[in-house]
Design a protein around this motif. Sequence first.
Motif, PDB file in Angstrom:
ATOM      1  N   TRP A 165       0.855  -1.211   0.000  1.00  0.00           N
ATOM      2  CA  TRP A 165       0.000   0.000   0.000  1.00  0.00           C
ATOM      3  C   TRP A 165       0.884   1.252   0.000  1.00  0.00           C
ATOM      4  N   ARG A 166       1.924   1.262   0.857  1.00  0.00           N
ATOM      5  CA  ARG A 166       2.826   2.419   0.941  1.00  0.00           C
ATOM      6  C   ARG A 166       3.543   2.643  -0.402  1.00  0.00           C
ATOM      7  N   LEU A 167       3.987   1.526  -1.024  1.00  0.00           N
ATOM      8  CA  LEU A 167       4.702   1.637  -2.304  1.00  0.00           C
ATOM      9  C   LEU A 167       3.762   1.959  -3.468  1.00  0.00           C
ATOM     10  N   SER A 168       2.451   1.898  -3.224  1.00  0.00           N
ATOM     11  CA  SER A 168       1.465   2.329  -4.230  1.00  0.00           C
ATOM     12  C   SER A 168       1.023   3.767  -3.941  1.00  0.00           C
ATOM     13  N   ASN A 169       1.846   4.521  -3.216  1.00  0.00           N
ATOM     14  CA  ASN A 169       1.591   5.925  -2.860  1.00  0.00           C
ATOM     15  C   ASN A 169       0.476   6.109  -1.837  1.00  0.00           C
ATOM     16  N   SER A 170       0.342   5.155  -0.943  1.00  0.00           N
ATOM     17  CA  SER A 170      -0.566   5.261   0.215  1.00  0.00           C
ATOM     18  C   SER A 170      -1.948   5.816  -0.129  1.00  0.00           C
ATOM     19  N   PRO A 171      -2.678   5.162  -1.063  1.00  0.00           N
ATOM     20  CA  PRO A 171      -3.972   5.723  -1.475  1.00  0.00           C
ATOM     21  C   PRO A 171      -5.035   5.668  -0.367  1.00  0.00           C
ATOM     22  N   LEU A 172      -5.786   6.773  -0.214  1.00  0.00           N
ATOM     23  CA  LEU A 172      -6.905   6.807   0.737  1.00  0.00           C
ATOM     24  C   LEU A 172      -8.058   5.986   0.163  1.00  0.00           C
ATOM     25  N   SER A 173      -9.030   5.633   0.991  1.00  0.00           N
ATOM     26  CA  SER A 173     -10.222   4.868   0.564  1.00  0.00           C
ATOM     27  C   SER A 173      -9.862   3.621  -0.234  1.00  0.00           C
ATOM     28  N   SER A 210     -13.878 -10.229  15.603  1.00  0.00           N
ATOM     29  CA  SER A 210     -14.770  -9.397  16.431  1.00  0.00           C
ATOM     30  C   SER A 210     -14.039  -8.225  17.091  1.00  0.00           C
ATOM     31  N   SER A 211     -12.741  -8.396  17.366  1.00  0.00           N
ATOM     32  CA  SER A 211     -12.037  -7.287  18.016  1.00  0.00           C
ATOM     33  C   SER A 211     -11.198  -6.456  17.032  1.00  0.00           C
ATOM     34  N   ALA A 212     -11.364  -6.713  15.734  1.00  0.00           N
ATOM     35  CA  ALA A 212     -10.597  -5.939  14.739  1.00  0.00           C
ATOM     36  C   ALA A 212     -11.060  -4.486  14.742  1.00  0.00           C
ATOM     37  N   THR A 213     -10.097  -3.574  14.548  1.00  0.00           N
ATOM     38  CA  THR A 213     -10.454  -2.157  14.605  1.00  0.00           C
ATOM     39  C   THR A 213     -10.982  -1.643  13.258  1.00  0.00           C
ATOM     40  N   ALA A 214     -10.700  -2.358  12.179  1.00  0.00           N
ATOM     41  CA  ALA A 214     -11.141  -1.892  10.857  1.00  0.00           C
ATOM     42  C   ALA A 214     -12.594  -2.300  10.599  1.00  0.00           C
ATOM     43  N   GLN A 215     -13.240  -1.576   9.689  1.00  0.00           N
ATOM     44  CA  GLN A 215     -14.591  -1.973   9.242  1.00  0.00           C
ATOM     45  C   GLN A 215     -14.467  -3.207   8.343  1.00  0.00           C
ATOM     46  N   VAL A 216     -15.318  -4.218   8.566  1.00  0.00           N
ATOM     47  CA  VAL A 216     -15.261  -5.444   7.764  1.00  0.00           C
ATOM     48  C   VAL A 216     -16.612  -5.665   7.076  1.00  0.00           C
ATOM     49  N   ASP A 217     -16.589  -5.859   5.752  1.00  0.00           N
ATOM     50  CA  ASP A 217     -17.813  -6.151   5.002  1.00  0.00           C
ATOM     51  C   ASP A 217     -17.647  -7.483   4.258  1.00  0.00           C
ATOM     52  N   ILE A 254     -17.537  -5.702  -4.786  1.00  0.00           N
ATOM     53  CA  ILE A 254     -16.788  -4.859  -3.844  1.00  0.00           C
ATOM     54  C   ILE A 254     -16.695  -3.425  -4.381  1.00  0.00           C
ATOM     55  N   PRO A 255     -16.977  -2.416  -3.522  1.00  0.00           N
ATOM     56  CA  PRO A 255     -16.940  -1.021  -3.990  1.00  0.00           C
ATOM     57  C   PRO A 255     -15.594  -0.649  -4.630  1.00  0.00           C
ATOM     58  N   GLN A 256     -15.677   0.327  -5.493  1.00  0.00           N
ATOM     59  CA  GLN A 256     -14.525   0.822  -6.261  1.00  0.00           C
ATOM     60  C   GLN A 256     -13.398   1.309  -5.361  1.00  0.00           C
ATOM     61  N   GLY A 257     -12.222   1.450  -5.944  1.00  0.00           N
ATOM     62  CA  GLY A 257     -11.090   2.011  -5.223  1.00  0.00           C
ATOM     63  C   GLY A 257      -9.870   1.133  -5.359  1.00  0.00           C
ATOM     64  N   PRO A 258      -8.699   1.671  -4.996  1.00  0.00           N
ATOM     65  CA  PRO A 258      -7.484   0.867  -5.014  1.00  0.00           C
ATOM     66  C   PRO A 258      -7.683  -0.383  -4.138  1.00  0.00           C
ATOM     67  N   ALA A 259      -7.155  -1.521  -4.588  1.00  0.00           N
ATOM     68  CA  ALA A 259      -7.434  -2.789  -3.908  1.00  0.00           C
ATOM     69  C   ALA A 259      -6.142  -3.508  -3.566  1.00  0.00           C
ATOM     70  N   PHE A 260      -6.070  -4.007  -2.340  1.00  0.00           N
ATOM     71  CA  PHE A 260      -4.937  -4.810  -1.892  1.00  0.00           C
ATOM     72  C   PHE A 260      -5.523  -6.160  -1.520  1.00  0.00           C
ATOM     73  N   ILE A 261      -5.246  -7.142  -2.384  1.00  0.00           N
ATOM     74  CA  ILE A 261      -6.016  -8.396  -2.376  1.00  0.00           C
ATOM     75  C   ILE A 261      -5.119  -9.561  -1.963  1.00  0.00           C
ATOM     76  N   ILE A 262      -5.622 -10.396  -1.055  1.00  0.00           N
ATOM     77  CA  ILE A 262      -4.900 -11.586  -0.616  1.00  0.00           C
ATOM     78  C   ILE A 262      -5.759 -12.812  -0.952  1.00  0.00           C
TER      79      ILE A 262
END
Length: 360
Positions: free
Chosen positions: A70-78, A129-136, A144-152
């Motif tokens: 993500w950092r090497l992709s210029n740290s894109p927001l959203s 359940s204790s993760a701080t990020a929003q999970v959908d 999945i909504p648009q935007g830069p994607a980091f996929i595993i």
Amino acid sequence: MNELKHEIAAMIAHDGPMTLEQYMALCLSHPRFGYYMSRDPFGAAGDFITAPEISQMFGELIGVWATEAWRLSNSPLSSQLIELGPGRGTLMADALRVARISPEFLDAITVALVETSPVLRDAQRETLSSATAQVDWYDHFFQIPQGPAFIIANEFFDALPVRHYVKTVAGWRERLVGLDSSGALTFGLSEKIEAGLSLTAREGSIIEICPTAQSLIADIAQRLVVQGGVCLVIDYGYTQTSLGDSLQAVAHHSYADPLDAPGDADLTTHVDFAALARAAHSRGAKILGPVTQGYFLQQLGIERRAEALARKATPEQSDEIFAALDRLTGSSDSRYCMGDLFKVMAIAHPDTPDLPGFFE
Ligand code: SAH
């Protein structure tokens, strides 16, 4: 006879033989009896064990890798942090825990999990359940909504249904699942000759093709080229397209007959990384690797991570940590050690610089 076998036999009696791809799709994803739809197959008590279930080191290193990508992709927001087929959610939980050292990454991402199994969705919800990020959650990647994607995708592509073509004197015929004279499921071949396959091969040779994997990778590559990001694919497989049948059924940690108990055994195939790379490249994406899992994890510093964990561990725990290290990176016994059999490949936006794990 189990219920799914009854249902499949009735379908064949009514409509004629089905392709191996249709059969595999029913075995894995039938809404009631599909293998993943009704159970949690992981762990010592289940049918198989995956890398994130072997050790927390795996998900942690993938988390560090995703943050760095993500950092090497210029740290894109959203951005979307996507996982395809997250199993119990263990990889994502370990990845999000280490990502706390990069709060700007956690602020920028929403987690999107692509999972069709209701049982495993519940397990993922619990683990995260204790993760701080929003999970959908989503049924399909394209939702999945648009935007830069980091996929595993760890051990996801091996679970997609394949087609087999067998070379006969007359030409290539597709492998079908039909019924024998006693009404039991049996393999057979199509009447129709497949004209599109121009490979030269001996009689009896088999070509294995995974159309679902190829079209999904093409969609992923298309999205990454337009919207930015990276996809990491980790799976057992081969780096050159080759002839042969890699279909296997596994139940309770041992091999089974793929036609014996549909829906009760896991059906998988080895991933053709070259075919995935071709599909992604045709959409203009950059390809990194494939490299072996052992090489990838060593480059990411798994040995230092194991030593750091061992310093805080009891002697018994320390033995477990080094056994896990050997299992994830070693190559001595390919049924036990994953280091050589498993490959890692990244698909990326064309401007992405070289990423950790893939340096020569
Ligand atoms: N990545 C996890 C699990 C691998 S097993 C791990 O490493 O432990 C395969 C996973 O993919 C399961 O979560 C299964 O339910 C999911 N899955 C299989 N086929 C799928 C499909 N067509 N769409 C979405 N998820 C699928």
